[in-house]
Design a protein around this motif. Structure first.
Motif, PDB file in Angstrom:
ATOM      1  N   LEU A  71      48.149  20.765 -42.470  1.00 41.10           N
ATOM      2  CA  LEU A  71      48.848  20.870 -41.197  1.00 41.10           C
ATOM      3  C   LEU A  71      47.925  20.261 -40.137  1.00 41.10           C
ATOM      4  N   PHE A  72      48.422  19.280 -39.383  1.00 38.90           N
ATOM      5  CA  PHE A  72      47.561  18.522 -38.478  1.00 38.90           C
ATOM      6  C   PHE A  72      48.340  18.057 -37.264  1.00 38.90           C
ATOM      7  N   PHE A  73      47.611  17.498 -36.304  1.00 38.98           N
ATOM      8  CA  PHE A  73      48.269  16.898 -35.150  1.00 38.98           C
ATOM      9  C   PHE A  73      47.421  15.747 -34.623  1.00 38.98           C
ATOM     10  N   PRO A  74      48.087  14.777 -33.987  1.00 39.55           N
ATOM     11  CA  PRO A  74      47.351  13.650 -33.422  1.00 39.55           C
ATOM     12  C   PRO A  74      46.540  14.086 -32.206  1.00 39.55           C
ATOM     13  N   ILE A  75      45.384  13.455 -32.033  1.00 45.82           N
ATOM     14  CA  ILE A  75      44.526  13.691 -30.872  1.00 45.82           C
ATOM     15  C   ILE A  75      44.047  12.340 -30.352  1.00 45.82           C
ATOM     16  N   PHE A  76      43.347  12.368 -29.242  1.00 43.13           N
ATOM     17  CA  PHE A  76      42.868  11.115 -28.657  1.00 43.13           C
ATOM     18  C   PHE A  76      41.458  11.308 -28.121  1.00 43.13           C
ATOM     19  N   SER A  77      40.572  10.364 -28.398  1.00 41.14           N
ATOM     20  CA  SER A  77      39.218  10.399 -27.874  1.00 41.14           C
ATOM     21  C   SER A  77      39.129   9.502 -26.649  1.00 41.14           C
ATOM     22  N   THR A  78      38.841  10.109 -25.511  1.00 38.50           N
ATOM     23  CA  THR A  78      38.664   9.321 -24.297  1.00 38.50           C
ATOM     24  C   THR A  78      37.372   8.510 -24.374  1.00 38.50           C
ATOM     25  N   TRP A  79      36.410   8.969 -25.150  1.00 40.34           N
ATOM     26  CA  TRP A  79      35.148   8.249 -25.274  1.00 40.34           C
ATOM     27  C   TRP A  79      35.307   7.031 -26.176  1.00 40.34           C
ATOM     28  N   LEU A  80      36.060   7.183 -27.261  1.00 34.02           N
ATOM     29  CA  LEU A  80      36.288   6.053 -28.172  1.00 34.02           C
ATOM     30  C   LEU A  80      37.437   5.165 -27.701  1.00 34.02           C
ATOM     31  N   GLY A  81      38.319   5.738 -26.905  1.00 36.37           N
ATOM     32  CA  GLY A  81      39.505   4.992 -26.495  1.00 36.37           C
ATOM     33  C   GLY A  81      40.465   4.770 -27.640  1.00 36.37           C
ATOM     34  N   ARG A  82      40.443   5.677 -28.609  1.00 32.81           N
ATOM     35  CA  ARG A  82      41.269   5.536 -29.802  1.00 32.81           C
ATOM     36  C   ARG A  82      41.823   6.895 -30.230  1.00 32.81           C
ATOM     37  N   PRO A  83      42.980   6.867 -30.899  1.00 37.00           N
ATOM     38  CA  PRO A  83      43.533   8.116 -31.435  1.00 37.00           C
ATOM     39  C   PRO A  83      42.799   8.547 -32.704  1.00 37.00           C
ATOM     40  N   GLY A  84      43.061   9.785 -33.048  1.00 39.52           N
ATOM     41  CA  GLY A  84      42.535  10.364 -34.278  1.00 39.52           C
ATOM     42  C   GLY A  84      43.484  11.456 -34.735  1.00 39.52           C
ATOM     43  N   VAL A  85      42.981  12.318 -35.588  1.00 39.64           N
ATOM     44  CA  VAL A  85      43.802  13.401 -36.116  1.00 39.64           C
ATOM     45  C   VAL A  85      42.940  14.658 -36.227  1.00 39.64           C
ATOM     46  N   ARG A 114      45.343   6.493 -39.451  1.00 40.27           N
ATOM     47  CA  ARG A 114      44.911   5.078 -39.397  1.00 40.27           C
ATOM     48  C   ARG A 114      46.107   4.141 -39.184  1.00 40.27           C
ATOM     49  N   GLN A 115      47.244   4.445 -39.810  1.00 37.99           N
ATOM     50  CA  GLN A 115      48.445   3.626 -39.624  1.00 37.99           C
ATOM     51  C   GLN A 115      48.906   3.621 -38.175  1.00 37.99           C
ATOM     52  N   ARG A 116      48.487   4.617 -37.409  1.00 36.13           N
ATOM     53  CA  ARG A 116      48.865   4.734 -36.003  1.00 36.13           C
ATOM     54  C   ARG A 116      47.708   4.384 -35.077  1.00 36.13           C
ATOM     55  N   GLY A 117      46.704   3.698 -35.616  1.00 32.40           N
ATOM     56  CA  GLY A 117      45.556   3.270 -34.829  1.00 32.40           C
ATOM     57  C   GLY A 117      44.398   4.243 -34.808  1.00 32.40           C
ATOM     58  N   GLY A 118      44.509   5.326 -35.552  1.00 37.81           N
ATOM     59  CA  GLY A 118      43.471   6.353 -35.556  1.00 37.81           C
ATOM     60  C   GLY A 118      42.178   5.874 -36.190  1.00 37.81           C
ATOM     61  N   VAL A 119      41.063   6.393 -35.637  1.00 37.25           N
ATOM     62  CA  VAL A 119      39.746   6.005 -36.132  1.00 37.25           C
ATOM     63  C   VAL A 119      38.847   7.197 -36.459  1.00 37.25           C
ATOM     64  N   TYR A 120      39.381   8.431 -36.354  1.00 33.60           N
ATOM     65  CA  TYR A 120      38.546   9.583 -36.677  1.00 33.60           C
ATOM     66  C   TYR A 120      39.406  10.792 -37.051  1.00 33.60           C
ATOM     67  N   LEU A 121      38.751  11.746 -37.712  1.00 37.71           N
ATOM     68  CA  LEU A 121      39.374  12.997 -38.137  1.00 37.71           C
ATOM     69  C   LEU A 121      38.433  14.121 -37.755  1.00 37.71           C
ATOM     70  N   ARG A 122      38.996  15.189 -37.224  1.00 45.81           N
ATOM     71  CA  ARG A 122      38.225  16.377 -36.865  1.00 45.81           C
ATOM     72  C   ARG A 122      38.869  17.604 -37.489  1.00 45.81           C
ATOM     73  N   LEU A 123      38.067  18.630 -37.687  1.00 46.04           N
ATOM     74  CA  LEU A 123      38.555  19.923 -38.145  1.00 46.04           C
ATOM     75  C   LEU A 123      37.487  20.960 -37.864  1.00 46.04           C
ATOM     76  N   ALA A 124      37.860  22.202 -37.943  1.00 47.14           N
ATOM     77  CA  ALA A 124      36.907  23.306 -37.818  1.00 47.14           C
ATOM     78  C   ALA A 124      36.946  24.103 -39.112  1.00 47.14           C
ATOM     79  N   VAL A 125      35.832  24.710 -39.453  1.00 45.37           N
ATOM     80  CA  VAL A 125      35.735  25.506 -40.681  1.00 45.37           C
ATOM     81  C   VAL A 125      35.213  26.887 -40.310  1.00 45.37           C
ATOM     82  N   ASP A 126      35.813  27.915 -40.879  1.00 44.81           N
ATOM     83  CA  ASP A 126      35.318  29.269 -40.652  1.00 44.81           C
ATOM     84  C   ASP A 126      33.849  29.337 -41.059  1.00 44.81           C
TER      85      ASP A 126
END
Length: 166
Positions: A71-85, A114-126
Protein backbone atom coordinates in the motif's frame (compact mmCIF):
# COMPACT_ATOMS: atom_id res chain seq x y z
CA UNK A 1 9.70 -32.11 -7.54
CA UNK A 2 7.21 -29.31 -6.88
CA UNK A 3 6.71 -27.01 -9.87
CA UNK A 4 7.64 -23.36 -9.30
CA UNK A 5 4.79 -21.24 -8.10
CA UNK A 6 3.75 -18.28 -10.21
CA UNK A 7 3.81 -14.90 -8.45
CA UNK A 8 1.51 -12.34 -10.06
CA UNK A 9 1.47 -8.65 -9.13
CA UNK A 10 -1.61 -6.61 -10.01
CA UNK A 11 -3.26 -3.35 -8.94
CA UNK A 12 -5.63 -3.59 -6.01
CA UNK A 13 -9.35 -3.39 -6.73
CA UNK A 14 -12.35 -2.51 -4.52
CA UNK A 15 -13.14 -6.23 -4.29
CA UNK A 16 -9.76 -6.68 -2.52
CA UNK A 17 -10.71 -4.41 0.40
CA UNK A 18 -11.43 -7.26 2.84
CA UNK A 19 -8.17 -9.06 2.01
CA UNK A 20 -6.24 -5.80 2.26
CA UNK A 21 -7.74 -5.01 5.65
CA UNK A 22 -7.05 -8.52 6.89
CA UNK A 23 -3.43 -8.14 5.75
CA UNK A 24 -3.12 -4.97 7.84
CA UNK A 25 -4.65 -6.77 10.84
CA UNK A 26 -2.13 -9.59 10.37
CA UNK A 27 0.68 -7.03 10.15
CA UNK A 28 -0.59 -5.50 13.39
CA UNK A 29 -0.59 -8.92 15.08
CA UNK A 30 2.94 -9.63 13.82
CA UNK A 31 4.25 -6.34 15.23
CA UNK A 32 2.19 -6.54 18.43
CA UNK A 33 0.32 -3.35 17.54
CA UNK A 34 -3.06 -4.73 16.43
CA UNK A 35 -4.86 -2.72 19.13
CA UNK A 36 -3.84 0.49 17.31
CA UNK A 37 -5.67 -0.46 14.10
CA UNK A 38 -8.97 1.41 13.75
CA UNK A 39 -9.45 1.03 9.98
CA UNK A 40 -12.12 -1.11 8.33
CA UNK A 41 -12.46 -2.77 4.96
CA UNK A 42 -14.98 -0.03 4.11
CA UNK A 43 -12.25 2.57 4.74
CA UNK A 44 -10.04 0.80 2.20
CA UNK A 45 -12.88 0.75 -0.34
CA UNK A 46 -13.81 4.38 0.29
CA UNK A 47 -10.33 5.92 0.24
CA UNK A 48 -8.32 3.57 -1.95
CA UNK A 49 -10.07 3.72 -5.28
CA UNK A 50 -11.48 6.17 -7.79
CA UNK A 51 -10.19 9.47 -9.16
CA UNK A 52 -9.38 10.93 -5.71
CA UNK A 53 -7.85 7.80 -4.16
CA UNK A 54 -5.78 8.55 -1.04
CA UNK A 55 -3.50 5.58 -1.72
CA UNK A 56 -2.56 3.00 -4.33
CA UNK A 57 -2.11 -0.69 -3.84
CA UNK A 58 -0.52 -3.69 -5.46
CA UNK A 59 -1.62 -7.22 -4.68
CA UNK A 60 0.62 -10.27 -4.95
CA UNK A 61 -0.97 -13.61 -5.74
CA UNK A 62 0.71 -16.98 -5.82
CA UNK A 63 -1.12 -19.37 -8.10
CA UNK A 64 -4.24 -17.18 -7.69
CA UNK A 65 -4.08 -17.02 -3.86
CA UNK A 66 -3.63 -13.70 -2.02
CA UNK A 67 0.01 -13.62 -0.93
CA UNK A 68 0.78 -10.00 -0.14
CA UNK A 69 0.04 -6.30 -0.32
CA UNK A 70 1.97 -3.12 -0.91
CA UNK A 71 0.00 0.00 0.00
CA UNK A 72 1.68 3.23 -1.15
CA UNK A 73 1.17 6.75 -2.39
CA UNK A 74 3.01 9.17 -4.65
CA UNK A 75 5.17 11.87 -3.05
CA UNK A 76 7.35 14.68 -4.33
CA UNK A 77 10.82 15.87 -3.34
CA UNK A 78 11.20 19.62 -3.52
CA UNK A 79 14.96 19.15 -3.17
CA UNK A 80 15.23 16.68 -6.06
CA UNK A 81 12.48 18.29 -8.09
CA UNK A 82 11.17 14.82 -8.84
CA UNK A 83 8.35 12.52 -7.72
CA UNK A 84 8.80 9.37 -5.73
CA UNK A 85 6.74 6.86 -3.82
CA UNK A 86 6.11 6.28 -0.11
CA UNK A 87 5.38 2.72 0.99
CA UNK A 88 2.94 2.85 3.88
CA UNK A 89 2.56 -0.90 4.37
CA UNK A 90 4.19 -4.01 2.96
CA UNK A 91 2.68 -7.33 3.99
CA UNK A 92 3.46 -10.88 2.90
CA UNK A 93 1.34 -13.77 4.15
CA UNK A 94 3.52 -16.03 6.30
CA UNK A 95 2.86 -18.96 3.94
CA UNK A 96 4.72 -17.08 1.21
CA UNK A 97 7.54 -15.41 3.13
CA UNK A 98 11.01 -16.21 1.84
CA UNK A 99 9.69 -16.66 -1.72
CA UNK A 100 10.53 -13.12 -2.96
CA UNK A 101 6.91 -11.94 -2.80
CA UNK A 102 7.84 -8.83 -0.80
CA UNK A 103 10.76 -8.08 -3.10
CA UNK A 104 8.54 -8.38 -6.17
CA UNK A 105 5.95 -6.07 -4.60
CA UNK A 106 8.59 -3.44 -3.82
CA UNK A 107 10.15 -3.71 -7.28
CA UNK A 108 6.71 -3.33 -8.88
CA UNK A 109 5.99 -0.31 -6.67
CA UNK A 110 9.31 1.30 -7.63
CA UNK A 111 8.51 0.53 -11.27
CA UNK A 112 5.08 2.13 -10.91
CA UNK A 113 6.76 5.28 -9.63
CA UNK A 114 9.51 5.26 -12.24
CA UNK A 115 6.92 5.07 -15.05
CA UNK A 116 5.55 8.34 -13.67
CA UNK A 117 8.94 10.04 -13.43
CA UNK A 118 9.73 8.86 -9.91
CA UNK A 119 13.33 8.66 -8.76
CA UNK A 120 13.09 7.49 -5.14
CA UNK A 121 11.22 5.31 -2.65
CA UNK A 122 10.74 5.95 1.05
CA UNK A 123 9.24 3.96 3.90
CA UNK A 124 9.35 3.72 7.67
CA UNK A 125 9.98 0.56 9.68
CA UNK A 126 8.87 -0.14 13.24
CA UNK A 127 11.88 0.16 15.53
CA UNK A 128 11.44 -3.38 16.86
CA UNK A 129 10.92 -5.02 13.45
CA UNK A 130 14.54 -6.06 12.96
CA UNK A 131 13.74 -8.72 10.34
CA UNK A 132 12.03 -6.09 8.13
CA UNK A 133 14.95 -3.71 8.59
CA UNK A 134 17.36 -6.41 7.38
CA UNK A 135 15.09 -7.25 4.44
CA UNK A 136 14.96 -3.63 3.28
CA UNK A 137 18.69 -3.15 3.68
CA UNK A 138 19.38 -6.26 1.56
CA UNK A 139 17.34 -4.61 -1.21
CA UNK A 140 19.37 -1.39 -0.95
CA UNK A 141 16.71 0.55 0.99
CA UNK A 142 18.95 2.07 3.62
CA UNK A 143 18.37 3.72 6.95
CA UNK A 144 18.42 7.52 6.72
CA UNK A 145 20.56 9.09 9.43
CA UNK A 146 19.44 12.56 8.39
CA UNK A 147 15.70 12.14 8.98
CA UNK A 148 13.47 11.65 11.97
CA UNK A 149 9.79 11.00 11.35
CA UNK A 150 7.29 13.12 13.26
CA UNK A 151 3.51 12.71 13.48
CA UNK A 152 0.39 14.42 14.75
CA UNK A 153 -2.56 12.17 15.61
CA UNK A 154 -5.84 12.49 17.50
CA UNK A 155 -6.12 15.68 19.56
CA UNK A 156 -2.71 16.92 18.41
CA UNK A 157 -3.86 16.69 14.78
CA UNK A 158 -7.21 18.37 15.51
CA UNK A 159 -5.44 21.24 17.27
CA UNK A 160 -3.07 21.62 14.34
CA UNK A 161 -5.93 21.59 11.85
CA UNK A 162 -7.79 24.45 13.53
CA UNK A 163 -7.89 27.44 11.23
CA UNK A 164 -7.53 30.07 13.94
CA UNK A 165 -4.22 28.76 15.27
CA UNK A 166 -5.46 29.02 18.89
Amino acid sequence: MTPPRKITIRPGEPADAEAMHEAILQLGRFTGLEQKIASTADDFRRFGFGPDAAFRSLIAEVDGTFAGLCLFFPIFSTWLGRPGVYVQDLYVDERFRGKKVGEKLLRATAGWSRQRGGVYLRLAVDVDNVSAQGFYERLGIGWLDSDREHGAYGEAFLALARNDGN
